[in-house]
Every structure is written in C-alpha cells, then in structure tokens.
Scaffold this motif. Structure first.
Motif, short mmCIF file in Angstrom:
data_model
loop_
_atom_site.label_atom_id
_atom_site.label_comp_id
_atom_site.label_asym_id
_atom_site.label_seq_id
_atom_site.Cartn_x
_atom_site.Cartn_y
_atom_site.Cartn_z
N PHE A 141 0.84 -1.20 0.00
CA PHE A 141 0.00 0.00 0.00
C PHE A 141 0.87 1.24 0.00
O PHE A 141 1.97 1.25 0.54
CB PHE A 141 -0.94 0.01 1.21
N LEU A 142 0.36 2.31 -0.61
CA LEU A 142 1.10 3.56 -0.69
C LEU A 142 0.50 4.61 0.23
O LEU A 142 -0.72 4.69 0.38
CB LEU A 142 1.08 4.09 -2.13
N SER A 171 6.01 7.00 0.72
CA SER A 171 6.21 5.95 -0.28
C SER A 171 6.94 6.52 -1.50
O SER A 171 6.64 7.62 -1.96
CB SER A 171 4.88 5.35 -0.74
N VAL A 172 7.89 5.74 -2.00
CA VAL A 172 8.65 6.13 -3.19
C VAL A 172 8.25 5.21 -4.34
O VAL A 172 8.30 3.99 -4.21
CB VAL A 172 10.17 6.04 -2.94
N LEU A 173 7.85 5.81 -5.46
CA LEU A 173 7.50 5.04 -6.65
C LEU A 173 8.79 4.74 -7.40
O LEU A 173 9.44 5.65 -7.93
CB LEU A 173 6.53 5.83 -7.53
N MET A 174 9.17 3.47 -7.42
CA MET A 174 10.43 3.05 -8.00
C MET A 174 10.25 2.63 -9.46
O MET A 174 9.19 2.15 -9.86
CB MET A 174 11.01 1.90 -7.20
N SER A 175 11.32 2.76 -10.22
CA SER A 175 11.30 2.40 -11.64
C SER A 175 11.79 0.98 -11.86
O SER A 175 12.29 0.32 -10.94
CB SER A 175 12.18 3.37 -12.42
N THR A 176 11.71 0.56 -13.11
CA THR A 176 12.23 -0.73 -13.53
C THR A 176 13.76 -0.79 -13.39
O THR A 176 14.34 -1.88 -13.42
CB THR A 176 11.85 -1.00 -14.99
N GLU A 177 14.40 0.36 -13.24
CA GLU A 177 15.85 0.43 -13.01
C GLU A 177 16.15 0.58 -11.52
O GLU A 177 17.29 0.84 -11.14
CB GLU A 177 16.47 1.59 -13.79
N HIS A 178 15.13 0.45 -10.69
CA HIS A 178 15.22 0.61 -9.23
C HIS A 178 15.74 2.01 -8.85
O HIS A 178 16.52 2.18 -7.92
CB HIS A 178 16.10 -0.48 -8.58
N ASP A 215 -4.07 1.75 -3.39
CA ASP A 215 -3.91 0.40 -3.94
C ASP A 215 -2.84 0.33 -5.02
O ASP A 215 -2.70 1.23 -5.84
CB ASP A 215 -5.25 -0.05 -4.54
N THR A 216 -2.12 -0.80 -5.03
CA THR A 216 -1.13 -1.06 -6.08
C THR A 216 -1.35 -2.38 -6.80
O THR A 216 -0.60 -2.72 -7.71
CB THR A 216 0.29 -1.11 -5.46
N ILE A 217 -2.35 -3.15 -6.41
CA ILE A 217 -2.49 -4.50 -6.97
C ILE A 217 -3.83 -4.76 -7.67
O ILE A 217 -3.99 -5.79 -8.31
CB ILE A 217 -2.26 -5.58 -5.89
N GLY A 218 -4.77 -3.83 -7.59
CA GLY A 218 -6.09 -4.05 -8.18
C GLY A 218 -6.10 -3.95 -9.69
O GLY A 218 -7.03 -4.43 -10.35
N GLY A 219 -5.10 -3.30 -10.27
CA GLY A 219 -5.01 -3.21 -11.73
C GLY A 219 -5.97 -2.20 -12.33
O GLY A 219 -6.72 -1.52 -11.63
N ALA A 220 -5.91 -2.09 -13.64
CA ALA A 220 -6.78 -1.19 -14.40
C ALA A 220 -7.93 -1.97 -15.01
O ALA A 220 -7.72 -3.06 -15.57
CB ALA A 220 -5.98 -0.50 -15.50
#
Length: 198
Positions: free
Chosen positions: A58-59, A63-70, A85-90
């Motif tokens: 949960f955010l 909270s820091v939004l990290m990239s694919t490059e961390h 939420d971060t897991i419910g999707g679109a």
C-alpha cells in the motif's frame, strides 16, 4: 489546475522537484496512474521494485514510486487519505466481461484511457504496466483474496507527489460502474502541477 472529467484521461510532464497534486473533488473516486521517465519511457513504474523498496503493497506519505531500473520516479510527500492500492489493476473490457458479464463489453475502461492518452506520447499496449490506483480500497483478506470495496476518500482529499526526475504521468479517471471503487458514480478530479511548498 486541470479538472479531469469523470471517465476521462489526462497526461502531463512533471519536472524534477515539482509537485503533482491529485484532489478527489467529490469523494470515492479511483484514479488509475502510470509514471515514466520523461526522457526514456522504457524506464517506468515498477510495482515489484516499489514493494521491495518499501516492504509493503500500500502507498501513503513517504512511499517512493520506483522504476524498472530501481531508481526513484516520484515520492508521496502528502496524503490525506492514508492508503492507496497497487495491486487491483486497471479495468478493461476483458476484465469487465469476466467479472460482470458480457453485457459490459461496450463500457469504457481505464485500459482504453491509457492506450488513447499514451498514444499521444508514442506509447503502445506494450508500454502498459501494473498501475497505481489512488484512492481505491483493495483490502487483502486473511485467505489471500482481494476485495474491491467502498473507497477511503472523501471530497477534497489529496495526494501530493514530488517528481524525483522529469516524469511523464498518465491518468485514467476511472470509469468503472460495476463495483464500488467509484461509488458506482464516477466523478471529476483535479490535477495540479506546482512548485514545492515554501
């Protein structure tokens, strides 16, 4: 300041150090959100890297939004809601059909918004990743299942994010009407890009 109508999409570039403020104008409105490095969109929000960095799904403030490059893309610097939420999707035509029946196939969905808005920036379906759902309440039950229940927000509640690098943000002001994530009645939200508070 931009008022994003119910069910609509928005995108914009937020320079490093500037703040993006999302305001839930009427309450109980989910805002689907994707973020990319503005100079290299192959570097984009990564849910797994974000989970690992903050040791949770949960955010909220800090909270820091990290990239694919961390690497950090944005940081939540203020949150008057408390959990996002971060897991419910679109939502999509396919997921609507699976969950709610074939009669929902024609309903507009967040994936449609992301595809249309992303195309303005050269993005395609290959560039869509797991998204954030600001204001959406998706509890994880004891048996591991996910719920989609009434939101935690209220009119005027905000989330403020600071860009840690120049970022491109895509927003879908969720059009979902088949579950309570929007109170079955999608409404407008406000998006403001501004300087950091003094």
């Amino acid at each position: 300041m931009t008022v994003v109508p119910a069910r609509a999409a928005w995108s914009g570039t937020v320079p490093a150090g500037r703040h993006l403020t999302l305001t839930d104008l009427h309450g109980n409105q989910a805002v689907d959100f994707l973020v990319y490095d503005a100079h290299d969109t192959a570097v984009r929000y990564s849910a797994p890297d974000t989970f690992q960095a903050q040791q949770g799904i949960f955010l909220t403030t800090g909270s820091v939004l990290m990239s694919t490059e961390h690497t950090p893309l944005m940081t939540v610097v203020e949150d008057t809601v408390g959990r996002h939420d971060t897991i419910g999707g679109a939502c999509s035509k396919e997921s609507n059909t699976l969950r709610y029946g074939h009669h929902t196939w024609s309903q507009h969905a967040c994936v449609d918004n992301f595809l249309a808005e992303g195309a303005r920036h050269g993005l395609t379906a290959r560039d869509l990743v797991s998204n954030i759902n600001w204001y959406m309440n998706v509890p994880v039950e004891k048996d591991g299942t996910l719920g989609i229940v009434d939101g935690l927000s209220a009119p005027g509640r905000t989330v403020v994010l600071r860009a840690e690098t120049d970022v491109l943000v895509l927003v879908s002001n969720c059009p979902q009407i088949n579950n309570p994530c929007n109170g079955f009645d999608p409404t407008a939200v406000d998006i403001t890009i501004g300087e950091a508070p003094a």
